[in-house]
Scaffold this motif. Structure first.
Motif, short mmCIF file in Angstrom:
data_model
loop_
_atom_site.label_atom_id
_atom_site.label_comp_id
_atom_site.label_asym_id
_atom_site.label_seq_id
_atom_site.Cartn_x
_atom_site.Cartn_y
_atom_site.Cartn_z
N LYS A 152 0.83 -1.20 0.00
CA LYS A 152 0.00 0.00 0.00
C LYS A 152 0.86 1.26 0.00
O LYS A 152 2.01 1.23 0.44
CB LYS A 152 -0.90 -0.01 1.23
N VAL A 153 0.27 2.36 -0.46
CA VAL A 153 1.00 3.62 -0.48
C VAL A 153 1.42 4.04 0.92
O VAL A 153 2.43 4.73 1.09
CB VAL A 153 0.21 4.76 -1.17
N ILE A 196 0.68 7.72 -4.43
CA ILE A 196 1.80 8.08 -3.54
C ILE A 196 1.83 9.59 -3.36
O ILE A 196 1.94 10.09 -2.23
CB ILE A 196 3.14 7.58 -4.12
N CYS A 197 1.73 10.32 -4.46
CA CYS A 197 1.78 11.79 -4.39
C CYS A 197 0.66 12.34 -3.52
O CYS A 197 0.90 13.22 -2.68
CB CYS A 197 1.71 12.40 -5.78
N LEU A 198 -0.55 11.86 -3.72
CA LEU A 198 -1.68 12.35 -2.92
C LEU A 198 -1.50 12.02 -1.45
O LEU A 198 -1.68 12.87 -0.58
CB LEU A 198 -2.99 11.77 -3.44
N TYR A 199 -1.16 10.79 -1.16
CA TYR A 199 -0.99 10.35 0.23
C TYR A 199 0.15 11.12 0.90
O TYR A 199 0.00 11.62 2.02
CB TYR A 199 -0.72 8.85 0.26
N GLU A 200 1.28 11.20 0.24
CA GLU A 200 2.44 11.86 0.82
C GLU A 200 2.22 13.37 0.96
O GLU A 200 2.59 13.95 1.97
CB GLU A 200 3.70 11.58 0.01
N TYR A 201 1.62 14.00 -0.04
CA TYR A 201 1.39 15.44 0.04
C TYR A 201 0.52 15.78 1.25
O TYR A 201 0.84 16.67 2.03
CB TYR A 201 0.74 15.97 -1.24
N TYR A 202 -0.56 15.06 1.41
CA TYR A 202 -1.45 15.31 2.55
C TYR A 202 -0.69 15.16 3.87
O TYR A 202 -0.73 16.04 4.73
CB TYR A 202 -2.64 14.34 2.52
N ASN A 203 0.03 14.07 4.01
CA ASN A 203 0.76 13.83 5.26
C ASN A 203 1.93 14.80 5.45
O ASN A 203 2.24 15.17 6.58
CB ASN A 203 1.22 12.38 5.34
N ASP A 204 2.56 15.23 4.35
CA ASP A 204 3.63 16.22 4.46
C ASP A 204 3.07 17.54 5.00
O ASP A 204 3.68 18.16 5.87
CB ASP A 204 4.28 16.48 3.09
N LEU A 223 9.00 13.22 0.42
CA LEU A 223 9.47 11.95 -0.11
C LEU A 223 9.53 11.97 -1.63
O LEU A 223 10.24 11.20 -2.25
CB LEU A 223 8.50 10.86 0.35
N VAL A 224 8.74 12.88 -2.24
CA VAL A 224 8.62 12.97 -3.68
C VAL A 224 9.31 14.26 -4.15
O VAL A 224 9.04 15.33 -3.60
CB VAL A 224 7.13 13.00 -4.11
N SER A 225 10.18 14.14 -5.14
CA SER A 225 10.87 15.31 -5.68
C SER A 225 9.98 16.01 -6.70
O SER A 225 8.99 15.45 -7.16
CB SER A 225 12.17 14.89 -6.35
N GLY A 226 10.34 17.20 -7.06
CA GLY A 226 9.64 17.92 -8.12
C GLY A 226 8.32 18.50 -7.67
O GLY A 226 8.01 18.59 -6.50
N ASN A 227 7.52 18.84 -8.67
CA ASN A 227 6.24 19.50 -8.41
C ASN A 227 5.07 18.55 -8.48
O ASN A 227 3.93 18.97 -8.57
CB ASN A 227 6.03 20.62 -9.44
N SER A 228 5.33 17.26 -8.51
CA SER A 228 4.26 16.27 -8.67
C SER A 228 3.41 16.16 -7.44
O SER A 228 3.80 16.35 -6.34
CB SER A 228 4.86 14.91 -9.00
#
Length: 122
Positions: free
Chosen positions: A14-15, A101-109, A117-122
């Motif tokens: 899971k993500v 991953i982007c959605l989950y990580e962005y929210y938690n970030d 955890l994710v580079s760039g503007n994604s």
């Protein structure tokens, strides 16, 4: 895909597990094309696009766990199935793939103000 998952012929994580994978330097393949990878990717992920992966099999270890993602899950699913057919026993698709991953990580970030955890503007 659903039947393979239901009958245990297809493994995924899971993500919500991705941060731990990155932090422990797990072998993660980003199966998106080079331009997609350059626009944003998981830290430590190795870019082996679906279009190149058969020529780059020697880069994929058989003696450790391998996690694969693409943008939406289709390319990574195909790579997982091919690798399993080639004798790779410990290959996992990342459920939700890069979009999830982007959605989950962005929210938690944002909520926890932790390191991205994710580079760039994604």
């Amino acid at each position: 895909m659903a039947l393979n998952h239901l009958y245990g012929r297809y493994k995924e994580v899971k993500v919500s597990q991705v941060r731990e994978l990155v932090e422990t330097s797990s072998f993660i393949i980003n199966a998106r094309e080079k331009g997609e990878y350059r626009s944003g990717h998981l830290k430590n992920a190795v870019n082996i696009p679906l279009s190149e992966f058969r020529e780059r099999l020697e880069e994929i270890p058989k003696d450790q766990l391998v996690y694969i993602h693409c943008r939406s899950g289709q390319r990574s699913y195909n790579i997982v199935i091919v690798l399993e057919n080639l004798g790779y026993a410990n290959v996992f698709n990342i459920s939700g793939s890069f979009l999830g991953i982007c959605l989950y990580e962005y929210y938690n970030d944002v909520v926890t103000r932790r390191e991205k955890l994710v580079s760039g503007n994604s």
